[in-house]
Design an enzyme around this catalytic site. Sequence first.
Site, PDB file in Angstrom:
ATOM      1  N   GLU A  22       0.637  -1.641   0.113  1.00  0.00           N
ATOM      2  CA  GLU A  22       0.090  -0.400  -0.409  1.00  0.00           C
ATOM      3  C   GLU A  22       0.553   0.968   0.118  1.00  0.00           C
ATOM      4  O   GLU A  22       0.973   1.978   0.912  1.00  0.00           O
ATOM      5  CB  GLU A  22      -1.283  -0.012   1.461  1.00  0.00           C
ATOM      6  CG  GLU A  22      -2.140  -1.104   1.010  1.00  0.00           C
ATOM      7  CD  GLU A  22      -3.007  -0.714   2.211  1.00  0.00           C
ATOM      8  OE1 GLU A  22      -2.806   0.343   3.637  1.00  0.00           O
ATOM      9  OE2 GLU A  22      -4.011  -1.573   2.639  1.00  0.00           O
TER      10      GLU A  22
ATOM     11  N   GLU B 257      -5.278  -8.360   1.770  1.00  0.00           N
ATOM     12  CA  GLU B 257      -5.943  -8.109   2.908  1.00  0.00           C
ATOM     13  C   GLU B 257      -7.377  -7.510   2.725  1.00  0.00           C
ATOM     14  O   GLU B 257      -7.479  -6.858   1.800  1.00  0.00           O
ATOM     15  CB  GLU B 257      -5.056  -6.486   3.660  1.00  0.00           C
ATOM     16  CG  GLU B 257      -3.587  -6.833   3.746  1.00  0.00           C
ATOM     17  CD  GLU B 257      -2.877  -4.979   4.840  1.00  0.00           C
ATOM     18  OE1 GLU B 257      -3.302  -4.788   5.108  1.00  0.00           O
ATOM     19  OE2 GLU B 257      -1.799  -5.625   3.870  1.00  0.00           O
TER      20      GLU B 257
HETATM   21  C1  GCO Z   1      -2.436  -1.141   6.188  1.00  0.00           C
HETATM   22  C2  GCO Z   1      -1.254  -2.193   6.666  1.00  0.00           C
HETATM   23  C3  GCO Z   1      -1.799  -2.906   7.232  1.00  0.00           C
HETATM   24  C4  GCO Z   1      -2.768  -2.548   8.717  1.00  0.00           C
HETATM   25  C5  GCO Z   1      -3.909  -2.793   7.962  1.00  0.00           C
HETATM   26  C6  GCO Z   1      -5.067  -2.381   9.288  1.00  0.00           C
HETATM   27  O1  GCO Z   1      -3.029  -2.157   4.773  1.00  0.00           O
HETATM   28  O2  GCO Z   1      -2.650  -0.753   7.116  1.00  0.00           O
HETATM   29  O3  GCO Z   1      -1.666  -3.285   5.362  1.00  0.00           O
HETATM   30  O4  GCO Z   1      -0.699  -3.121   8.042  1.00  0.00           O
HETATM   31  O5  GCO Z   1      -2.198  -3.120  10.257  1.00  0.00           O
HETATM   32  O6  GCO Z   1      -4.653  -2.079   6.909  1.00  0.00           O
HETATM   33  O7  GCO Z   1      -5.519  -0.999   9.426  1.00  0.00           O
END
Ligand code: GCO
Length: 479
Positions: free
Chosen positions: A199, A388
């Site tokens: 991201e 994710e």
């Molecule tokens: C993000 C990251 C993770 C976070 C998750 C929850 O997308 O921010 O990849 O490290 O912990 O998304 O906020």
Amino acid sequence: MTRKEFLQLSSLISAGTIFPFKLPAEILSYDELRRSDFGNDFVWGTATAAYQIEGAWNEDGKGESIWDHFVHFRNKKIKTRETGDVACDFYHRYESDIALMRQMNIPAFRFSLSWPRILPQGTGALNQKGIDFYHRVIDQCLEKNIEPWVTCYHWDMPQALQDKGGWTNRDVISWFEEYVAVCAKNFGDRVKNWMVMNEPMSFTVLGYILGWHAPGYFMKQDKFYAAVHHATLSQSTGGRVLREVVAQANIGTTTIYTHIEPKNNQPSNVKAAVRADAFLNRLFVEPLLGLGYPVHELHDLKQMEKFILTGDEQKMVFDFDFWGLQNYTRLVVKNMALIPMLHASFVSPKKLKGEITDMKWEVYPQAIYHGLKRMASYQNVKQIIVTENGAAFPDQPVNGEINDTRRLNYIRENMKQVLRAKQEGVNVNGYFIWSFMDNFEWAEGYKPRFGIVGVDFATQQRTVKASGKWFSEFLVGKM
Ligand code: GCO
């Protein structure tokens, strides 16, 4: 099978050896989702990131990262004043954690490599002990038949490079190239699935505009645009390095998708939604696909021109084998001329219909479906993996059990939307839950808990939550 028959069968299974967990009957949703509906080659896993779980921040020769620096010197930026110094202590507990994954039947593990653990100064001298640690983690995965899915960069830039400007310095492209080459050469014989970055939208906006994340700059537009362009070029460069070094690599990168909707049909709000979508969802995708930055929809991006050199447009392009889509929620947008860059603001999720998570994000499972459809609509996107998806809810352990029904429902409803997209022809072929275990949630500290495994941070005890048990049952095909 009737529900009664299923429950009888499931209690027999629970008494067996393959699957040692007992699920409360009321959370079994036996007839809704089956692993087989997604196809045999669909990848199932859970995701983590180095800084959020490893701890051992200064052990065995590891260099300082911008997150180590941030939590130590700008601790007020962390709501709970906590640090990731110890986190889940995965650095010392990886063996039992991976054994637990096996016990839970989880076939794939997404984790990230810490750049300063491998190259303490960011470039130059290697830290062999850091490399050995990741060898051990990969060994454990392979021994237990768990496929490693490795992210090269999940936000922990070496502080030594930050001191030279970090993402704002164009040299970062060659620093990053060197780092990815080290990863590829050391682990490429056994790791086939790679994600270049996690991201970039989040670490650039949060690090250079909102100031909530390391390196903590507030409204530094110039730095932000430089970081965006260099991160974009680094993603394609990283992809090329992996392609060159790793035989038969499956190469991707990840992007956040936040589904955007206008507050209503008023033209000014509709236009605001287009701008927000260009900014949040397209900025880091389209240049890599050869479509350039979405300047037409978001004029402010013209400010980036001064960082773009001749030939960059071509260098930004890389033909990824897959795109990692990460989704948590949607945002409803309205026009707001006063807000710089976007000229838009967001309706508070509390004012929307859905349930609200501990991150104050609205539960809106259709968002992931829209994200998959959008991603699939790009001509050059070959395959999508949900790298994710998950939710933070306050868990209440009762007699050692964590009955996290809300998280379980969130995951299940999101999985249904993934299936819906797949059945409509979207080439989505994997789903990773964020996260395997509760961990350090950046500026929010340890309060938001995303894990399907609970962690008691005082004792480091792990407890498989009901969501984890459900996922395990689902994975062995008992649903
Ligand atoms: C993000 C990251 C993770 C976070 C998750 C929850 O997308 O921010 O990849 O490290 O912990 O998304 O906020």
